[in-house]
Design a protein around this motif. Structure first.
Motif, PDB file in Angstrom:
ATOM      1  N   ILE A 108       4.619   8.702 -10.232  1.00 15.11           N
ATOM      2  CA  ILE A 108       4.160   8.402  -8.806  1.00 15.11           C
ATOM      3  C   ILE A 108       3.156   9.281  -8.432  1.00 15.11           C
ATOM      4  CG2 ILE A 108       4.948   8.570  -6.730  1.00 15.11           C
ATOM      5  CD1 ILE A 108       6.168   6.417  -8.537  1.00 15.11           C
ATOM      6  N   LEU A 109       3.101  10.413  -9.189  1.00 11.90           N
ATOM      7  CA  LEU A 109       1.895  11.428  -8.678  1.00 11.90           C
ATOM      8  C   LEU A 109       0.352  10.841  -8.972  1.00 11.90           C
ATOM      9  CD1 LEU A 109       1.608  14.208  -7.378  1.00 11.90           C
ATOM     10  CD2 LEU A 109       1.183  15.077  -9.900  1.00 11.90           C
ATOM     11  N   LEU A 110       0.553  10.286 -10.281  1.00 11.01           N
ATOM     12  CA  LEU A 110      -0.677   9.485 -10.651  1.00 11.01           C
ATOM     13  C   LEU A 110      -0.895   8.326  -9.618  1.00 11.01           C
ATOM     14  CD1 LEU A 110      -2.833   9.651 -13.126  1.00 11.01           C
ATOM     15  CD2 LEU A 110      -1.559   7.569 -14.047  1.00 11.01           C
ATOM     16  N   ALA A 111       0.093   7.747  -9.392  1.00  8.34           N
ATOM     17  CA  ALA A 111       0.008   6.368  -8.593  1.00  8.34           C
ATOM     18  C   ALA A 111      -0.642   6.991  -6.956  1.00  8.34           C
ATOM     19  CB  ALA A 111       1.036   5.669  -8.433  1.00  8.34           C
ATOM     20  N   THR A 112      -0.370   8.111  -6.815  1.00  7.47           N
ATOM     21  CA  THR A 112      -0.922   8.668  -5.467  1.00  7.47           C
ATOM     22  C   THR A 112      -2.392   9.079  -5.521  1.00  7.47           C
ATOM     23  OG1 THR A 112       1.487   9.582  -5.420  1.00  7.47           O
ATOM     24  CG2 THR A 112       0.085  10.290  -3.553  1.00  7.47           C
ATOM     25  N   PHE A 113      -2.692   9.746  -6.812  1.00 10.40           N
ATOM     26  CA  PHE A 113      -3.822   9.947  -6.783  1.00 10.40           C
ATOM     27  C   PHE A 113      -4.734   8.795  -6.782  1.00 10.40           C
ATOM     28  CE2 PHE A 113      -5.004  14.350  -7.867  1.00 10.40           C
ATOM     29  CZ  PHE A 113      -3.904  14.955  -8.118  1.00 10.40           C
ATOM     30  N   ALA A 114      -4.391   7.529  -7.258  1.00 14.96           N
ATOM     31  CA  ALA A 114      -5.206   6.356  -7.428  1.00 14.96           C
ATOM     32  C   ALA A 114      -5.289   5.988  -6.048  1.00 14.96           C
ATOM     33  CB  ALA A 114      -4.177   5.185  -8.096  1.00 14.96           C
TER      34      ALA A 114
END
Lengths: 292, 299
Positions: free
Chosen positions: B219-225
């Motif tokens: 989810i962290l990567l998705a948040t960065f996106a």
């Protein structure tokens, strides 16, 4: 034997699900009042539990006192989050507050890792023991968690439906402009909602700590996700919905774990969410929810 | 030098990821599914080059198609819901994909080596670049060529009718619908395009890191996106690039001398930026004045 095991895991799940319900209520209450999502909520809740644990080991005291301290600290965190992430950001832009609370989430998680060197911290036992009821075993700590969660929910419902503050909160959630016209200070009500949900969150965080036996930064992300799922399954802004959905998710999680093992259980919990989204997008108690 | 080229590669992949979220955000939808699409792209591309021995470009095209089709399929049920519900649904999707790859084993032996994805241990030995003699410079140039192509396509789309339609849906769905715009078609197309771009990003990512595992695609990567386009501003593709440079270049690499404190500052700076510039670093007004600065009429 299978039936007994199954009933046992359902029972454990429902008892632990009470904590999910508390986190879900926090998300749903903020959404109901402000039509905004507070992504930092679960992180702040776990943060409150950490602060309480730190204080109780520092000054000493009975383990149950940590629950009350966690609630107090959680309320303070709630106020911080309101001031830093909502108060000065135009509410007409839904992306801005989403992003600011995500930033707050990262900050809170990082503070937790920073102050504890990322090591899990043991949480003192508040109530121990195992109750034997025929073939079933009932864990004393889970019963305690369940009872505390129900008590917190009752207090919250009393606040919302029997006090002036609660009336004001519900008025703002139904019609912010009309509420303003009759002299309710919206900013004050919003801030108070954050304090109340923060207290609820800190309390829930400490309960989870006492049921799991430790606090770890790894709790934050799963708790956020479970809390959001509970919010959606229960219906946005619906408190009874969040309570039922919390117990349901706790139960489903344990049942799937019993059948499919711990690595796969969350897949099925997510699929449960999708089933609800497709067939009952309004949640268990579908009301006419205004959408964000 | 290799360090800076490596940084350029990271920035390139993150720019693609940000652009994939940018397309979806244009329609007013917040999708945290981009990390899931990226994971699908990464695993598909890596399996095609490592297990089937395909050339990279073909593998990237197929990865992008698979991720795009998945996005289209996810789009139909997920886009029935709006706002917060969509955020939660897409979080759930990313988690499902991550947990799927956590439980996914498919190994074949090549020579005396077992290759392929192996559950929690991830997918090792994606050695396409070293095996074909690509240097770090080649890889960086290749990644940025892809980024430039995607950016050019999106920049052109922003100026075409399609961009106007996306923005119309993003600004006011009911108004857009009453102009005869098919909301579902527009949203699902945006989701599909976003998924396809995220698939390319995943394929490139898998090949330059040579090792992927489920914990990369959280989810962290998705948040960065979604953080890149929101922080950068949604009025232009350049906002996303500016945000990637700000976050990856300044916050992550530039502040390395701060040690552990850097991570603390990271979240705090996001909160600060959203308080000062709620519409992003390069918002519509800034873009307009920039355009005036370079002597072009606003249009």
């Amino acid at each position: 034997m299978l039936l007994v095991d199954l009933a046992q895991s359902i029972l454990d799940g429902v008892l632990f699900g009470a904590t999910y319900a508390l986190i879900g209520i926090g998300f749903t209450l903020v959404f109901g009042v402000m039509h905004k999502i507070n992504m930092a909520y679960a992180a702040a809740s776990v943060g409150g539990a950490y602060a309480a644990l730190r204080l109780i080991t520092l000054i000493g005291g009975p383990a149950w006192a940590s629950l009350l301290i966690a609630a107090a600290v959680g309320g303070l965190f709630g106020l911080f989050i309101y001031w830093l992430c909502f108060r000065f950001i135009p509410l007409s832009n839904p992306l801005a507050t989403l992003m600011s609370t995500v930033g707050m989430f990262l900050l809170a998680e990082e503070i937790i890792v920073h102050t504890t060197d990322g090591m899990p911290q043991n949480y003192p036992v508040v109530v121990g023991g195992i109750l034997h009821l025929g073939e079933f075993m009932i864990r004393g700590d889970l019963v305690f968690v369940f009872a505390c969660a129900i008590l917190a929910m009752l207090i919250l419902l009393y606040l919302l439906y029997r006090t002036k503050l609660g009336t004001a909160t519900r008025a703002v959630s139904q019609q912010p402009i009309a509420a303003q016209l009759v002299g309710i200070r919206i900013n004050q009500v919003n801030a108070l909602t954050f304090v109340v949900t923060g207290m609820l969150g800190g309390f829930a965080g400490a309960l989870i700590g006492s049921a799991v036996g430790l606090l770890s930064p790894l709790l934050v992300v799963p708790l956020t996700i479970k809390g959001l799922i509970v919010t959606v399954i229960g219906g946005l802004g619906s408190i009874p919905g969040a309570i039922i959905a919390g117990l349901l998710v706790g139960m489903a999680e344990n049942v799937f774990q019993y059948f499919r093992g711990v690595t796969e259980r969350d897949i099925y919990v997510m699929l449960l969410l999708f089933i609800f989204l497709v067939f009952r997008p309004g949640g268990i108690f579908s009301t006419t929810v205004k959408r964000d | 030098m290799d360090f800076y080229l490596g940084l350029l590669q990271i920035m390139g992949v993150h720019t693609l990821l940000g652009l994939s979220a940018y397309v979806v955000l244009q329609t007013g939808q917040v999708s945290l599914a981009q990390a899931g699409f990226m994971a699908i792209g990464a695993y598909v591309a890596a399996m095609l080059t490592v297990l089937a021995g395909w050339p990279l470009i073909a593998a990237l095209v197929v990865a992008s198609l698979v991720a795009g089709i998945t996005a289209c399929l996810v789009g139909f049920p997920a886009l029935r819901v709006h706002g917060l519900m969509l955020v939660v649904a897409t979080i759930a999707f990313t988690e499902i994909v991550r947990l799927f790859f956590f439980n996914f084993d498919y190994q074949i032996s090549r020579g005396n080596l077992q290759v392929g994805p192996l559950g929690g241990e991830g997918f090792r030995q994606i050695r396409y670049f070293p095996e074909n003699g690509w240097t770090t410079l080649h890889v960086a140039v290749f990644i940025w060529t892809v980024v430039a192509l995607v950016m050019a396509a999106l920049w052109w789309m922003d100026r075409s009718r399609a961009g106007a339609v996306l923005r119309a849906v993003g600004e006011d769905e009911i108004a857009a619908q009453s102009c005869g715009i098919n909301l579902t078609a527009v949203k699902v197309s945006a989701m599909t395009a976003g998924g396809a771009i995220a698939g390319i990003a995943g394929g490139l990512y898998a090949h330059y890191t040579t090792h992927i595992e489920q914990s990369n695609f959280t989810i962290l990567l998705a948040t960065f996106a979604i953080a890149y386009p929101i922080l950068g501003g949604l009025s232009s593709v350049f906002g996303t690039v500016a945000a990637v440079i700000f976050i990856q270049g300044f916050l992550v690499e530039g502040l390395r001398f701060l040690g552990d404190w850097r991570n603390l500052l990271f979240g705090a700076l996001i909160v600060l930026v959203m308080n000062i510039r709620p519409s992003g670093l390069l918002d519509a007004r800034t873009m307009a004045s920039l355009r005036r600065l370079f002597g072009r009429k606003e249009g």
